[in-house]
Design a protein around this motif. Structure first.
Motif, mmCIF file in Angstrom:
data_model
loop_
_atom_site.group_PDB
_atom_site.id
_atom_site.type_symbol
_atom_site.label_atom_id
_atom_site.label_comp_id
_atom_site.label_asym_id
_atom_site.label_seq_id
_atom_site.Cartn_x
_atom_site.Cartn_y
_atom_site.Cartn_z
ATOM 1 N N ALA A 168 -6.887 9.390 -12.364
ATOM 2 C CA ALA A 168 -6.431 10.206 -11.431
ATOM 3 C C ALA A 168 -5.180 9.536 -10.793
ATOM 4 C CB ALA A 168 -7.338 10.752 -10.358
ATOM 5 N N ILE A 169 -4.502 10.303 -10.001
ATOM 6 C CA ILE A 169 -3.679 9.897 -9.035
ATOM 7 C C ILE A 169 -3.757 10.034 -7.547
ATOM 8 C CG2 ILE A 169 -1.467 9.811 -10.792
ATOM 9 C CD1 ILE A 169 -0.772 12.315 -9.795
ATOM 10 N N ALA A 170 -3.260 9.495 -6.675
ATOM 11 C CA ALA A 170 -3.506 9.700 -5.137
ATOM 12 C C ALA A 170 -2.682 9.120 -4.356
ATOM 13 C CB ALA A 170 -4.877 9.062 -4.891
ATOM 14 N N ASP A 171 -2.575 9.792 -3.095
ATOM 15 C CA ASP A 171 -1.418 9.125 -2.262
ATOM 16 C C ASP A 171 -2.210 8.144 -1.211
ATOM 17 O OD1 ASP A 171 0.183 8.740 -0.108
ATOM 18 O OD2 ASP A 171 0.731 11.177 -0.062
ATOM 19 N N PHE A 172 -1.746 6.799 -1.691
ATOM 20 C CA PHE A 172 -2.606 5.696 -1.207
ATOM 21 C C PHE A 172 -2.030 5.474 0.569
ATOM 22 C CE2 PHE A 172 -3.683 4.621 -5.598
ATOM 23 C CZ PHE A 172 -4.916 4.529 -5.402
ATOM 24 N N SER A 173 -0.865 5.933 0.510
ATOM 25 C CA SER A 173 -0.472 5.915 1.894
ATOM 26 C C SER A 173 -1.067 6.892 2.894
ATOM 27 C CB SER A 173 1.092 6.334 2.026
ATOM 28 O OG SER A 173 1.921 5.147 1.303
ATOM 29 N N ALA A 174 -1.384 8.002 2.386
ATOM 30 C CA ALA A 174 -2.174 8.941 3.330
ATOM 31 C C ALA A 174 -3.597 8.431 3.250
ATOM 32 C CB ALA A 174 -2.085 10.472 2.415
ATOM 33 N N LEU A 175 -4.063 7.843 2.276
ATOM 34 C CA LEU A 175 -5.419 7.249 2.271
ATOM 35 C C LEU A 175 -5.442 6.162 3.451
ATOM 36 C CD1 LEU A 175 -8.307 6.773 1.413
ATOM 37 C CD2 LEU A 175 -7.386 5.255 -0.285
ATOM 38 N N THR A 176 -4.454 5.463 3.534
ATOM 39 C CA THR A 176 -4.602 4.460 4.800
ATOM 40 C C THR A 176 -4.283 4.958 6.086
ATOM 41 O OG1 THR A 176 -3.202 2.816 3.194
ATOM 42 C CG2 THR A 176 -3.567 2.125 5.272
ATOM 43 N N THR A 177 -3.424 6.045 6.032
ATOM 44 C CA THR A 177 -3.632 6.661 7.202
ATOM 45 C C THR A 177 -4.821 7.501 7.593
ATOM 46 O OG1 THR A 177 -1.061 7.196 6.972
ATOM 47 C CG2 THR A 177 -2.466 8.624 8.566
ATOM 48 N N ALA A 178 -5.641 7.868 6.730
ATOM 49 C CA ALA A 178 -6.876 8.608 7.089
ATOM 50 C C ALA A 178 -7.827 7.338 7.597
ATOM 51 C CB ALA A 178 -7.521 9.214 5.962
ATOM 52 N N LEU A 179 -7.969 6.336 6.800
ATOM 53 C CA LEU A 179 -8.490 5.274 7.323
ATOM 54 C C LEU A 179 -8.258 4.580 8.677
ATOM 55 C CD1 LEU A 179 -8.840 3.109 3.950
ATOM 56 C CD2 LEU A 179 -10.519 4.446 4.938
ATOM 57 N N ALA A 180 -7.312 4.719 9.198
ATOM 58 C CA ALA A 180 -6.657 4.136 10.338
ATOM 59 C C ALA A 180 -7.325 5.133 11.381
ATOM 60 C CB ALA A 180 -5.173 3.917 10.348
ATOM 61 N N SER A 181 -7.234 6.520 11.048
ATOM 62 C CA SER A 181 -7.757 7.529 12.040
ATOM 63 C C SER A 181 -9.029 7.247 12.192
ATOM 64 C CB SER A 181 -7.523 9.233 11.459
ATOM 65 O OG SER A 181 -6.216 9.276 11.114
ATOM 66 N N SER A 186 1.129 -1.449 -0.079
ATOM 67 C CA SER A 186 0.141 -0.050 -0.032
ATOM 68 C C SER A 186 0.891 1.178 0.099
ATOM 69 C CB SER A 186 -0.838 0.113 1.448
ATOM 70 O OG SER A 186 -1.660 -1.309 1.058
ATOM 71 N N GLY A 187 2.144 1.261 0.566
ATOM 72 C CA GLY A 187 2.927 2.257 0.651
ATOM 73 C C GLY A 187 3.924 2.407 -0.549
ATOM 74 N N HIS A 188 3.852 1.416 -1.447
ATOM 75 C CA HIS A 188 4.900 1.471 -2.441
ATOM 76 C C HIS A 188 4.118 1.193 -3.647
ATOM 77 C CE1 HIS A 188 6.950 0.389 1.113
ATOM 78 N NE2 HIS A 188 8.315 0.834 0.369
#
Length: 507
Positions: free
Chosen positions: A146-159, A45-47
């Motif tokens: 589109a493009i997105a930051d999936f690491s940031a997405l995972t962090t948001a879901l964790a929050s 998810s981070g790569h």
């Protein structure tokens, strides 16, 4: 019985999304996410390249097409609400010859059947209006890709999980499961903070530069299940027996010999009981490790969901489930061009997918930071969680070498096998291939980017599995494989996982 205790194994984007979905459906349940890494999105998810798939390639009416459509319906509003970096930039697939043009027309027909908004074919003279520097005979443009930051997405879901009362237990390696009629006992152990040097550390250069991806923390131990830990001394011979008459193999044979010797030497150094010295925990080399590494009961739960990605088959075996499908890891190297040189590309430019070369797809992506990402350069990985440029993991190489499915796949796709036989693939050759699409790219500005490892599920017949596959035993649900663009569909896949895990359990 009511659902009060839920465990999710794996803190990648799918595991965290599934945990979030569980908290939404069962707000009174205690949800705990376990991962042996020290943060979310530590691996796949981070790569990633960051591409948000628009669904061009999916078979119309398939489960994967439906997941992509539903995933986008959930994903885009969520990222907008939470501020996850996201940019709509359009995607252009480019055909370089008539064969590719025919495949591109087939993809366009699928795109129309899937209802991809705005998708259209571009003739040679029309391509320049979308991407002036691109060269090709036919293009397929999807304007809303589109493009997105999936690491940031995972962090948001964790929050969201934490806000709902859920908890994360990082640095905890899950090693086994006891699936009973109405609950599942989870077994595991803490990840040692100071592991002895591994094969990849031994492979580092004498100059002290181990070639490690700077964004990756020191990796924790890989769970190896009950697989043999014998050295793969016969790896070179195995390859030679199968592919010795192939031209590509003859070119790579010297490299294979070097790596075979390196693997054998590394194993001998690690397991020689007469070598002397001690581990960092004080126990003698060749003797038993400290008792602190023994398995312990992590807890008993009403529902356990496993989204282990690269370790999916091993944890399934640990749970007493079928070892198939196996996971074969593929390394994906990406390269970068600094933001100052990106005017030549506006959005996403990609090659035409080839079913006969499933890992040959490449893209040029203008990233969220306005730099360019080129890749992936894909080849068989020398470790499931190895990001060092010169690293390897003996057990992981052995697991791939012992896989009948891998050899059948390799025989069917010789080019992929050739690339897998070499630990490093020429950056110059790869960039030259990318420049077929955009000749104006300056190869002297290309630098190494991130490195990812893809968990590819594979049958014993060598067939790739690119669909959502789950195995359930009582209250234990294992995710065995996911679609290629799983990050795009993460929220929709989470719905499906939780549907399956909780069916006929809650009341």
């Amino acid at each position: 019985m009511s659902i009060s205790r839920v465990a999710v194994v794996g803190a990648g984007i799918l595991g965290v999304a599934a945990a979030r979905e569980a908290t939404m459906r069962f707000p009174d349940a205690e949800v705990t996410v376990f991962d042996k890494a020290d943060a979310v999105a530590a691996h796949q998810s981070g790569h990633t390249s960051g591409i948000v798939d628009s669904g061009l390639e999916q078979k119309p009416g398939s489960a994967e097409a439906k997941l992509t459509k539903r995933g986008l319906q959930l994903l885009i509003p969520y990222m907008a609400d939470t501020g996850v970096p996201y940019r709509e930039c359009g995607q252009l697939l480019i055909a370089q010859n008539t064969d590719e043009a025919e495949r591109l027309e087939e993809i366009f027909a699928r795109a129309e059947d899937n209802g991809i908004p705005g998708a259209r074919l571009l003739e040679r003279h029309e391509i320049g209006a979308v991407e002036p520097a691109v060269r090709g005979v036919l293009g397929l443009f999807s304007p809303y890709a589109a493009i997105a930051d999936f690491s940031a997405l995972t962090t948001a879901l964790a929050s969201d999980v934490r806000a709902a009362g859920g908890a994360f237990r990082f640095g905890t390696e899950v090693t086994g499961f006891d699936a009973m009629s109405n609950e599942v006992r989870l077994r595991g152990r803490p990840v040692p903070e100071d592991d002895p040097p591994t094969g990849q550390e031994a492979a580092a250069g004498d100059d002290g530069d181990d070639g490690r991806d700077e964004q990756v923390r020191d990796r924790p131990r890989t769970y190896h299940g009950e697989e043999s830990r014998e050295p793969v001394i016969g790896l070179g011979d195995e390859l030679r027996d199968r592919f010795g008459q192939q031209d590509w193999f003859k070119q790579a044979e010297s490299t294979i010999g070097e790596w075979t010797q390196k693997l054998s030497d590394s194993w001998s150094r690690r397991d020689d009981p007469h070598r002397g010295g001690s581990r960092r925990d004080g126990s003698p080399r060749g003797g038993p490790a400290r008792d602190a590494n023994a398995d312990e009961v992590l807890g008993t739960f009403d529902i356990v969901i496993v989204c282990a990605g690269l370790q999916a088959d091993r944890l399934a075996t640990a749970a007493g489930l079928d070892a198939e499908p196996r996971i074969v890891p593929f390394t994906s190297d990406y390269y970068r061009i600094p933001a100052t040189d990106t005017e030549v590309v506006r959005g996403i430019i990609g090659s035409v997918p080839d079913p006969q070369a499933p890992f040959a797809d490449t893209s040029i992506i203008r990233g969220l930071d306005d730099g360019l990402t080129l890749g992936p350069n894909t080849f068989v990985a020398l470790g499931r969680e190895t990001y060092d440029r010169q690293g390897f993991d003996l057990s992981d190489i052995g697991s791939t070498a012992r896989s009948k499915g891998f050899w059948k796949f390799a025989a069917q796709t010789a080019k992929t096998a050739a690339r897998g036989a070499r630990p490093l693939v020429s950056r110059t050759a790869f960039v030259d291939g990318i420049r077929r699409f955009v000749p104006e790219l300056d190869p002297t500005t290309v630098v190494p980017g991130t490195r990812g490892v893809r968990a590819q599920a594979m049958t014993a017949d060598g067939e790739l599995i690119d669909e959502l596959t789950m195995t359930r035993r009582g209250r234990l649900t294992m995710v065995r494989s996911v679609p290629k663009w799983a990050a795009t569909s993460a929220l929709a896949i989470a719905e499906t996982i939780v549907d399956r895990a909780f069916e006929r359990t809650a009341r």
